[in-house]
Design a protein around this motif. Structure first.
Motif, PDB file in Angstrom:
ATOM      1  N   TYR A 143       0.943  -1.340  -0.059  1.00 16.20           N
ATOM      2  CA  TYR A 143      -0.013  -0.108   0.115  1.00 16.20           C
ATOM      3  C   TYR A 143       1.032   1.327   0.184  1.00 16.20           C
ATOM      4  O   TYR A 143       0.613   2.173  -0.881  1.00 16.20           O
ATOM      5  CB  TYR A 143      -0.960   0.036   1.179  1.00 16.20           C
ATOM      6  CG  TYR A 143      -1.853   1.149   1.417  1.00 16.20           C
ATOM      7  CD1 TYR A 143      -2.863   1.491   0.457  1.00 16.20           C
ATOM      8  CD2 TYR A 143      -1.488   2.150   2.275  1.00 16.20           C
ATOM      9  CE1 TYR A 143      -3.734   2.622   0.564  1.00 16.20           C
ATOM     10  CE2 TYR A 143      -2.174   3.371   2.431  1.00 16.20           C
ATOM     11  CZ  TYR A 143      -3.504   3.592   1.555  1.00 16.20           C
ATOM     12  OH  TYR A 143      -4.005   4.673   1.406  1.00 16.20           O
ATOM     13  N   LEU A 144       1.914   1.418   0.878  1.00 19.68           N
ATOM     14  CA  LEU A 144       2.827   2.452   0.815  1.00 19.68           C
ATOM     15  C   LEU A 144       3.712   2.499  -0.405  1.00 19.68           C
ATOM     16  O   LEU A 144       3.873   3.509  -0.967  1.00 19.68           O
ATOM     17  CB  LEU A 144       3.750   2.281   1.810  1.00 19.68           C
ATOM     18  CG  LEU A 144       3.177   2.464   3.493  1.00 19.68           C
ATOM     19  CD1 LEU A 144       4.157   2.175   4.517  1.00 19.68           C
ATOM     20  CD2 LEU A 144       2.461   3.868   3.567  1.00 19.68           C
ATOM     21  N   ALA A 145       3.916   1.276  -1.000  1.00 18.82           N
ATOM     22  CA  ALA A 145       4.677   1.515  -2.424  1.00 18.82           C
ATOM     23  C   ALA A 145       3.680   2.226  -3.388  1.00 18.82           C
ATOM     24  O   ALA A 145       4.261   2.986  -4.212  1.00 18.82           O
ATOM     25  CB  ALA A 145       5.251   0.251  -2.812  1.00 18.82           C
ATOM     26  N   ASP A 146       2.555   1.594  -3.387  1.00 19.97           N
ATOM     27  CA  ASP A 146       1.492   2.329  -4.306  1.00 19.97           C
ATOM     28  C   ASP A 146       1.351   3.869  -3.982  1.00 19.97           C
ATOM     29  O   ASP A 146       1.530   4.738  -4.870  1.00 19.97           O
ATOM     30  CB  ASP A 146       0.118   1.687  -4.036  1.00 19.97           C
ATOM     31  CG  ASP A 146      -0.113   0.652  -5.096  1.00 19.97           C
ATOM     32  OD1 ASP A 146       0.478   0.700  -5.899  1.00 19.97           O
ATOM     33  OD2 ASP A 146      -1.037  -0.259  -4.743  1.00 19.97           O
ATOM     34  N   LEU A 147       1.481   4.196  -2.893  1.00 15.30           N
ATOM     35  CA  LEU A 147       1.277   5.677  -2.591  1.00 15.30           C
ATOM     36  C   LEU A 147       2.396   6.491  -3.033  1.00 15.30           C
ATOM     37  O   LEU A 147       2.572   7.537  -3.719  1.00 15.30           O
ATOM     38  CB  LEU A 147       1.285   5.857  -1.085  1.00 15.30           C
ATOM     39  CG  LEU A 147      -0.229   5.540  -0.451  1.00 15.30           C
ATOM     40  CD1 LEU A 147      -0.077   5.893   1.091  1.00 15.30           C
ATOM     41  CD2 LEU A 147      -1.318   6.264  -1.080  1.00 15.30           C
ATOM     42  N   PHE A 148       3.712   5.764  -2.869  1.00 11.34           N
ATOM     43  CA  PHE A 148       4.937   6.496  -3.043  1.00 11.34           C
ATOM     44  C   PHE A 148       5.384   6.431  -4.662  1.00 11.34           C
ATOM     45  O   PHE A 148       6.257   7.054  -4.955  1.00 11.34           O
ATOM     46  CB  PHE A 148       6.167   6.055  -2.245  1.00 11.34           C
ATOM     47  CG  PHE A 148       6.085   6.542  -0.964  1.00 11.34           C
ATOM     48  CD1 PHE A 148       5.626   7.780  -0.648  1.00 11.34           C
ATOM     49  CD2 PHE A 148       6.124   5.451   0.054  1.00 11.34           C
ATOM     50  CE1 PHE A 148       5.710   8.068   0.951  1.00 11.34           C
ATOM     51  CE2 PHE A 148       6.055   5.871   1.494  1.00 11.34           C
ATOM     52  CZ  PHE A 148       5.720   7.296   1.979  1.00 11.34           C
ATOM     53  N   SER A 149       4.702   5.584  -5.399  1.00 14.04           N
ATOM     54  CA  SER A 149       5.356   5.101  -6.533  1.00 14.04           C
ATOM     55  C   SER A 149       4.952   6.265  -7.821  1.00 14.04           C
ATOM     56  O   SER A 149       5.363   6.408  -8.710  1.00 14.04           O
ATOM     57  CB  SER A 149       5.013   3.655  -7.212  1.00 14.04           C
ATOM     58  OG  SER A 149       3.553   3.643  -7.417  1.00 14.04           O
ATOM     59  N   GLY A 150       3.520   6.411  -7.624  1.00 17.46           N
ATOM     60  CA  GLY A 150       2.781   7.315  -8.532  1.00 17.46           C
ATOM     61  C   GLY A 150       2.339   6.404  -9.849  1.00 17.46           C
ATOM     62  O   GLY A 150       1.609   6.898 -10.860  1.00 17.46           O
ATOM     63  N   GLU A 151       2.232   5.217  -9.696  1.00 16.08           N
ATOM     64  CA  GLU A 151       1.779   4.150 -10.513  1.00 16.08           C
ATOM     65  C   GLU A 151       0.187   3.976 -10.343  1.00 16.08           C
ATOM     66  O   GLU A 151      -0.097   4.565  -9.123  1.00 16.08           O
ATOM     67  CB  GLU A 151       2.481   2.979 -10.617  1.00 16.08           C
ATOM     68  CG  GLU A 151       3.938   2.917 -11.114  1.00 16.08           C
ATOM     69  CD  GLU A 151       4.513   1.448 -11.274  1.00 16.08           C
ATOM     70  OE1 GLU A 151       3.830   0.864 -11.510  1.00 16.08           O
ATOM     71  OE2 GLU A 151       5.540   1.844 -11.351  1.00 16.08           O
ATOM     72  N   PRO A 152      -0.635   3.533 -11.338  1.00 12.11           N
ATOM     73  CA  PRO A 152      -1.727   3.239 -10.946  1.00 12.11           C
ATOM     74  C   PRO A 152      -1.964   2.389  -9.417  1.00 12.11           C
ATOM     75  O   PRO A 152      -1.302   1.491  -9.144  1.00 12.11           O
ATOM     76  CB  PRO A 152      -2.350   2.433 -11.966  1.00 12.11           C
ATOM     77  CG  PRO A 152      -1.295   2.679 -13.231  1.00 12.11           C
ATOM     78  CD  PRO A 152      -0.404   3.021 -12.585  1.00 12.11           C
TER      79      PRO A 152
END
Length: 175
Positions: A67-76
């Motif tokens: 979840y955190l990687a999603d927030l920090f990645s900028g990807e969908p």
């Protein structure tokens, strides 16, 4: 007189590991503004979680890290979350628990996990998502992705191992 709760040490250990993971992900997000320079710091975290934590605690941590990687990645949204959980489960299924492992072994597992995560995200994009991610569109960042896995794989694993060792409850021996 009441002592500390029996699971207080485990909760502190989990919170500390999750805090270190948050710090690593945030630092990577700030330092790698360009997608072609983004290092893969998620794979070493997932490798540590799958090799060193119990199944349920590791699964919850993988869910949170994704979840955190999603927030920090900028990807969908959802790509890193789902791929992190899938990586964790596949590693738990196919890789034996390695304690005190050598750097080349951990680095090889991290590189394999990086490839696995990339493949899972590409498949999810192709089947479920908007389909914007392709190998061609990712090619400028593939070199840094793999260099990050090779160079940061074992050092991040060792960092998490040290934090875990400091907070892991010690078995009391009775003589």
């Amino acid at each position: 007189m009441s002592g500390p709760a029996p699971n207080q040490g485990a909760a502190l250990r989990f919170a500390a590991l999750f805090g270190v993971a948050t710090f690593v992900l945030a630092t990577n997000s700030v330092l790698s503004r360009s997608p072609s320079l983004r290092l893969d710091v998620v794979a070493p975290i997932v490798v540590f979680l799958s090799l060193e934590l119990e199944l349920f605690a590791g699964l919850i941590a993988a869910f949170g890290v994704g979840y955190l990687a999603d927030l920090f990645s900028g990807e969908p949204k959802g790509l890193y979350w789902a791929s992190t959980v899938i990586q964790f489960l596949l590693l738990r299924l196919f890789v034996f628990r390695i304690v005190g492992s050598r750097p080349p072994i951990v680095a090889a597992i991290v590189v394999a996990t990086t490839v696995l995560g990339l493949v899972v995200r590409l498949l999810m994009q192709a089947t479920l998502g908007p389909g914007r991610s392709t190998v061609t569109s990712m090619s400028p960042g593939l070199l840094s992705l793999f260099l990050g896995a090779v160079l940061l794989g074992y050092p991040l694993y060792a960092l998490f191992s040290r934090v875990d060792a400091k907070l892991r409850p010690r078995d009391e021996q009775f003589f």
